[in-house]
Design a protein around this motif. Structure first.
Motif, mmCIF file in Angstrom:
data_model
loop_
_atom_site.group_PDB
_atom_site.id
_atom_site.type_symbol
_atom_site.label_atom_id
_atom_site.label_comp_id
_atom_site.label_asym_id
_atom_site.label_seq_id
_atom_site.Cartn_x
_atom_site.Cartn_y
_atom_site.Cartn_z
ATOM 1 N N TYR A 1 0.840 -1.195 0.000
ATOM 2 C CA TYR A 1 0.000 0.000 0.000
ATOM 3 C C TYR A 1 0.879 1.251 0.000
ATOM 4 O O TYR A 1 2.039 1.216 0.385
ATOM 5 N N GLY A 2 0.293 2.338 -0.428
ATOM 6 C CA GLY A 2 0.963 3.629 -0.324
ATOM 7 C C GLY A 2 0.308 4.443 0.775
ATOM 8 O O GLY A 2 -0.919 4.447 0.901
ATOM 9 N N GLU B 1 5.637 10.195 1.075
ATOM 10 C CA GLU B 1 4.733 9.152 0.588
ATOM 11 C C GLU B 1 5.526 7.866 0.463
ATOM 12 O O GLU B 1 6.520 7.812 -0.260
ATOM 13 N N SER C 1 5.701 3.736 -0.340
ATOM 14 C CA SER C 1 5.131 2.527 -0.942
ATOM 15 C C SER C 1 6.139 1.408 -0.746
ATOM 16 O O SER C 1 7.321 1.576 -1.060
#
Length: 642
Positions: free
Chosen positions: A209-210, A226, A228
């Motif tokens: 998931y990010g 962010e 990931s």
């Protein structure tokens, strides 16, 4: 039996015992004494072919060091090991790990047993691994987002160049450390528990998931990022790759945009208030003006003029509110607009290109306005560029300068316009025009119909703000597929008393008794127009759109003239005047338009309608209406006498 013979026999026995192995027996001179079956399979030569040959010549051996240096090392130590390149009988290159062991080192006839192992495949695998490693290093060095690889214990095993820039650590000092050092509390304390929970339960918090999390730099600064995370499993080994994007710049831009939106909202609020207040002032001024014509008692006139003065102050206040939303430093001075356009036309031509025909219309008289020269040039250039973009396949661009006088009647119909003398700069194109929805937002900052990356949406907004701050005005007239005209009004530089208007009465206006159908979608403007015509003795029917106007024409038989704007919502005014021309040819049509004369005259003349160019004074309106109606009366009179 001599001692040396006994030793040789022992060596022969050993070699025979390992005949299937890759063994070669030779002397320091390299001459082959024994060649096992394993060597035959490995190199392709039989023992008969190889015997008596110099082994390194036969195999074209490529040593890592010089041959003489190698022999010297063997004599001194009795052994040597290394990796060489040998060739088979068919010339195939083989990577060989070889070990040389000397038997009877002190014997002049000492023998060397060479044990070879083929590692060609392993070497190919290693070369491929090295190539992949180099490729990975290239990716790590060039990928724009930070990339970090960790093992199943959380230890960093790879750290990209971008990651070095983001976190401030060199790869050499961070590899081997737990990745939690890049996290601020409480994420740092919880990281190992996340991994343990994932291994035990398969529950994913970040993997696959990010999400936006906080990062911690070497200097101790936290920043939004962010993250990931991907997982790879090979055999029993498990690694995790994290891609990290620093959001600091994006968040900063978003904050700036949010602040700009707040300021824009404030500007729109003040602009909206000013607009509504100007509508109120328009009604007040219009009614005061009509009262002024009816009053004769000096005391009452004084009260009326005081009210007019207060309305003028209110208009100035609204101009200040509008300027708040469009602030820019100006250095206004008296400018000869005619000379400015003449000197500036070449730059405009360069901006629009050769595919667009540029025409400038200037009067013989000198026209001076009060404005900032640089900002005015930018405004004209912005309007020309907008026109160019509306004509991708070429077209006509007309820039016209004229002197106009706006009276209180016109100002009351268009609340943001003040009465007085103006220099009007009209910019007209034959482009694809605008819909009514686009027109509603055309002056808003950042509003654009152009593709992403082709425009900022600030052009008209900047011109609008400039006009407002210059105590001028901007009006936009456009219809889809019929082009656009922009009117830029700038205060005309003339020597006259500042408050002369308040003490001058309107000239005597021509009266009438005919019935006029007014088609106007702005209720307040329609009401002022209605009251003006009623004050002159006309009978007036008001409608707010073309459909209502056609219904009225169907049911009424005494309408002498239809007075409508060119730009109407819903059904176009083109359809209205053409319908009137076809079904009620005796009814006169007067159109009011902001389009420049070359643009509208062809359409209206062809449709049998006449038009009144905006801006116009009350006397111009009444003269044009009276002219049309009297022309009709003359025609009927001639028909009766005939």
């Amino acid at each position: 039996m001599p001692e040396g013979a006994s030793s040789e026999t022992d060596l022969d026995k050993i070699v025979r015992m390992f005949d299937s192995a890759n063994l070669i027996v030779h002397g320091f001179d390299g001459v082959v004494r024994r060649w096992t079956m394993g060597s035959e399979r490995l190199y392709g030569w039989t023992a008969r072919e190889a015997s008596g040959q110099v082994v390194h010549d036969l195999l074209q051996t490529e040593f890592p060091i010089g041959l003489e240096a190698l022999r010297s090392e063997v004599r001194n130590t009795g052994a040597w090991a290394g990796q060489v390149i040998n060739r088979r009988k068919d010339s195939t290159r083989l990577s060989i790990v070889t070990r040389w062991t000397v038997f009877d080192l002190d014997d002049p006839q000492a023998r060397i047993v060479q044990a070879d192992s083929d590692v060609t495949h392993m070497q190919q695998v290693q070369d491929e691994l090295c190539e992949r490693q180099a490729h990975l290093q290239s990716i790590l060095a060039t990928v724009p987002d930070a990339m970090i690889v960790i093992d199943d214990k959380g230890a960093i095993i790879s750290f990209s160049t971008a990651a070095e820039q983001v976190f401030g650590y060199a790869a050499s000092e961070i590899v081997g450390s737990n990745v939690s050092v890049l996290m601020p509390p409480p994420d740092r304390d919880a990281h190992d528990q996340y991994l343990d929970a994932y291994f035990r339960t398969g529950l994913r918090r970040v993997i696959g998931y990010g999400r936006v999390v906080a990062g911690l730099t070497k200097s101790g600064k936290t920043f939004p990022m962010e993250l990931s995370v991907g997982e790879a499993v090979g055999g029993e080994k498990r690694i995790f790759t994290g891609f990290i994007r620093d959001l600091s710049s994006r968040n900063r831009i978003e904050d700036e945009l949010r602040q700009a939106q707040i300021m824009e909202a404030v500007g729109q609020l003040t602009g909206g208030l000013a607009h509504d207040f100007n509508n109120l002032l328009a009604v007040i001024s219009g009614n005061l003006e009509m009262l002024e014509e009816r009053l004769r008692e000096p005391g009452q006139l004084a009260l009326l003029r005081e009210a007019q003065s207060a309305a003028d102050d209110g208009a100035r206040l609204t101009a200040q509110l509008l300027a708040f939303g469009r602030r820019q430093p100006l250095a206004p001075k008296v400018i000869d607009i005619k000379s400015l356009l003449s000197d500036f036309s070449e730059r405009v031509h360069q901006a629009v290109g050769d595919e667009i025909e540029l025409r400038t219309i200037v009067p013989a008289e000198k026209l001076s306005a009060i404005a900032d020269k640089a900002q005015l040039q930018n405004a004209v250039l912005n309007l020309a560029i907008n026109a160019r973009d509306a004509m991708p396949d070429g077209g006509h661009l007309v820039i016209e300068i004229s002197g106009v006088e706006i009276d209180t009647d016109y100002a009351s119909m268009y609340p943001s316009v003040k009465a007085g003398g103006y220099v009007l700069i009209s910019v007209t194109d034959t482009g694809y025009g605008m819909t009514s929805d686009v027109l509603e937002h055309a002056f808003e900052p950042f509003f654009t119909t152009k593709p992403t990356g082709s425009g900022t949406g600030l052009g008209l907004s900047m011109v609008y703000g400039f006009a407002k701050q210059s105590s001028g005005h901007l009006q936009l007239y456009s219809e889809p597929n019929k082009g656009t005209t922009v009117h830029l009004f700038l205060p005309r530089a003339v020597d006259r008393p500042q408050h002369a208007r308040a003490h001058l009465r309107q000239p005597e206006l021509i009266r009438g008794t005919e019935t006029i159908l007014v088609v106007e979608n702005d209720e307040r403007v329609r009401r002022v127009t209605l009251n003006r015509l009623l004050a002159l003795g006309y009978k007036v029917i008001e409608t707010c759109n073309v459909i209502e106007a056609l219904q009225v024409l169907e049911n009424a038989n005494d309408i002498s003239l239809v007075f409508t704007d060119v730009a109407m919502s819903g059904m176009s005014s083109d359809q209205l005047w053409r319908k009137v021309r076809e079904q009620w040819p005796e009814v006169k049509i007067l159109l009011t338009s902001g389009f420049s004369e070359p643009h509208v005259a062809e359409r209206t003349t062809g449709a049998g309608a006449e038009w009144l160019k905006k801006p116009y004074t009350a006397s111009e309106m009444t003269i044009r209406i009276r002219s049309l109606l009297d022309r009709q009366a003359d025609r009927y009179s001639n028909e009766m006498s005939g």
